[in-house]
Structure formats: C-alpha cells, structure tokens
Design an enzyme around this catalytic site. Sequence first.
Site, short mmCIF file in Angstrom:
data_model
loop_
_atom_site.label_atom_id
_atom_site.label_comp_id
_atom_site.label_asym_id
_atom_site.label_seq_id
_atom_site.Cartn_x
_atom_site.Cartn_y
_atom_site.Cartn_z
N LYS A 285 0.83 -1.19 0.00
CA LYS A 285 0.00 0.00 0.00
C LYS A 285 0.88 1.26 0.00
CE LYS A 285 -3.67 -2.06 2.89
NZ LYS A 285 -4.82 -1.90 2.00
N ARG A 359 -10.31 -11.73 1.74
CA ARG A 359 -11.21 -12.76 1.21
C ARG A 359 -10.58 -14.15 1.26
NH1 ARG A 359 -11.73 -9.52 -4.20
NH2 ARG A 359 -11.31 -7.91 -2.64
#
Length: 508
Positions: A285, A359
């Site tokens: 990030k 996920r």
Amino acid sequence: MTALSVSTKTASDLPVDTLVVGSVRTDDGAALAAGHGLPRKAVVHLQAVLADLEATGAPGEAHRVVAVPGVKATSVVVAGLGDGTARTTSFGADALRDAAGHALRSVRGKKTVAVALPTPDAESVAAVADGAFAGCYLYDKAAPLAGRRARKGGTAPGAGPKVTVVSGAGQGKAVREAVSRAGVVGAARDWARDLVNTPPNLLYPQSFADAVKKRASASSAKISVSVLDEKALAKGGFGGIVGVGQGSANPPRIVTMSWSPSGAKGSVALVGKGITFDSGGLNIKPSTGMVTMKSDMAGSAAVAATVLAAAELGLPVAVTGYLCLAENMPGGGAQRPSDVVVMRDGTSVEILDTDAEGRMVLGDGICLASEKKPDWIVDIATLTGAQVVALGEEVAGVMGNDEDFRARVVAAGAASGEDSWAMPLPAALRAKLDTPTADIAHKGDRDGGMLTAAIFLGEFVGEGIPWAHIDIAGPSFNTKAARGRVPKGGTGYGVGTLVGLVEQHAGR
C-alpha cells in the site's frame, strides 16, 4: 467499567455529579425536552442560559450548566435531540442514543451521572442506556506502556462512571432487562473497540488469540476457545490463510470461540476477518493507506465480542465464532501475484493482488464453519475500498445468497443503530473471477469490487446454508472526530447487528 442502573426517582432529587436532560430544536431556539422531571425554577434558569448561549437543540449539541437551582446534581448537561416541542415525548432510538452518547462523552470523567431523556417505553430506555454506555468509552493509551505515565484527576481510563437511566416507563421486567442487556452488549462492544485500537506491534495473531482466551476465561459464562497454529493450518489444508500469513514473522491463527448452551435452539456461525496489520503484502500500500491498517481485524473483534455477549446474555443458541487471524507483510516468504493456493475445501485460487488478502482468510474460515452445517453463517470484514466508495464511511454493505436472510441482517443493524444497505450479487459478475490457471481467481476488475469480493466468498459456503457478508470497511474505524455515540478510532461496529441476529434466532 461503566455501570448502568435504572431509577424512577425524580431526576432533580438524584445526588449525582451530573444530570443529563434533553433539548429540542424549535423556531425560537432550544427548549427543554419532556421527561426531565425538573422543578419550575430549574426550568426557568436553564431556559435562560440556553437562550443566552444561543443554543439550538440540534443533535450533537451539549451545554453544561452548574449550580442549577432546585437540582441536587452539581451540574446539568443539556443535550440536543433535534426537532420537536417541549411536549414531544417520543424520539427515535438513534436520536436518543446519540444524545446520551454525546452528553456522556463530555462528562465521562465524573463518577456518577444520571440521564433523564424522554423514555416513555422500554425501547427508548434501551436506546438511552445503549448510547450512554457507548459514550463513556475511552481507550487507555497508557496501558501498552505498562503504566509509565500516570494520569492525574478524573476517573481512571476504562473505569467509566456509574450511570443511572431515569425511566419514564417504570422499572418493570422489560425495562430492567433492557438496561441489563445494554450493559452486557456495551461492555462487549468496548472490548472490540479496545482490540481495534491496540497498536499492531502488540496485537498480532498469537497475542490476539491470547487476549481471547483471557477474556473468555474471565467471563461468567462458559466459552470454549481453541486455536489452530500455522502447523495445524498447513496440515488442515487452509491454503488461503497460510498464504496470506507466510510473509510475516508472526504466523497466522484461526481461533474458534464457542458458546454451547444446553437445549440450544439451533446453531449459528460467525466468521471474522482478522488481519492484525495489512501492509498490502508485495502489492504494498502507499504509506497513507497503511495509517489505519491496525483496524483490519475489526471483523474478528466484532465476532469475538458477539460470542462473548451471547454467552453472557445466556442466549439459547449455539454460537461459534471463527477468527481468521493473519498479518499481511512483504517478507521474503510472502506470496506473489500469480501464485495458486488450495483452500480448505480443495478449491484452487489464483492470487492476483496480495492486497486483496481478506477474502482469502475468510474463504478458509467459511469452509470451516460450513463443515458444522450451522443454521446460517454471517461473515464480517473490513473487506473492500469499494464499499467506502459506494456507501461512505458510516453505512455497511450487506450481501448474501438468501434475500430474506440478507433483509434480516439489515433489519438487525437498523434496530441496533448500525446502518447498512442491502446490495445485489449479480450472477453475471461471476465471470470476472474466471482464470485458466485455477478454479477461480480471487479478484475481478475494479468495477463492482465490493460485489465480486462477496461473490468469491459465496463460493465457499456449504450447500443450502443461508449466508450473509457484511463489508464494514467504512464504519469500523472513525478517523474523524467523535460523533454521537461513536468514538474516534475503533467503533465496535457489527456487535449490535450480530447480537441482534442471534437474539432473533433465539426468538427474543
């Protein structure tokens, strides 16, 4: 810890440090709301002060007045409820929660507080009690330093005042139970907030597991806790969570919390994303994107707190929480884009973006939950930035494989003051997850990102099990100033929704 009680005594006669009353917004400025129980001289004095302060009675407004005549409390806080008249006795639950929360935040250093907002029924008493408890929250930032810096004056951090809710609905069983429930759920929610606010060098998968064990053992209810370490996860075929955690020096864990009362009216499963810090892995990030990533375990915090609350409320439903804990780091062993891993149920998954790791841990957790064939499964996660783009920072997205169950989740959120919105899962979007190198890719393109993430998760739900996914990327962490009953930092979002769902399953 904040303590709640209920009283029907006249508010002006309560010898507390602070008395909270409400005000309404009228064409002529703020007016005291009904239900305050104050003598005329106190009303006249407060109205004069409110006029001088140019108070409006708007939500988020709180004015503290000392030495009010005819009142035993040392000071009176007048909290805005919004539109109404001096005779209005019924207000929405959210207005009551926020007014109580905002007022209590302004005086949480006091030892005793009474709240005399309009409470004509048990539901309004419950809302006031819930908001008051929530407003007392304060994360003890000195705790990680083992008390190196002493605090001076006021109540110790985390202690909270003794709060008395002045009930206009009497002290019958429904009222007493409402206040008691607010205390249990409020304490559980505060624990979730504490977990989210804890620095990531102190909260990592194993220390999170240890914190759950400690809290469960201290509970008055019997909660069992088991932990799968990295060796057990690899042996058990949990390729999703193992892959996410393999770039960190802190290996992953799946913690299972179980409340199993005798004569249970069914069983339910809750699965929480627990990324204790998310650097993005090799798809790292930007620096600004990491600032709040200690909160990427807020889903697991909500699940842990819900199991605790369900047990302490004695709900006659077997509740199992699966906390999928990992740290997503770009270490030498980190997984790469294009890697293929095999999930708990044997599904092969191509990794396209290591920053879409949530996920993967949830997929393994949902597989594990499905093996027990619960009546339903809910997973909750800070899953996608697309949720924030679509719904903003205060509204969660709810998706699932059963429209009726999805609607129940949204309704449970609304009843608890946690806003959410039902979102579709169009079958046509499944093609975005097709890949020639595995059974499924774990991510589609940017368009519909919140929906394709949920479609991916749905692949791991056992056949015939109703399932809902709650994306809390926005409402789980408040980066702005505190508002109403919501503090800055970890919000504890999801605890109210999930407890309400379990209660609904129990027929309460």
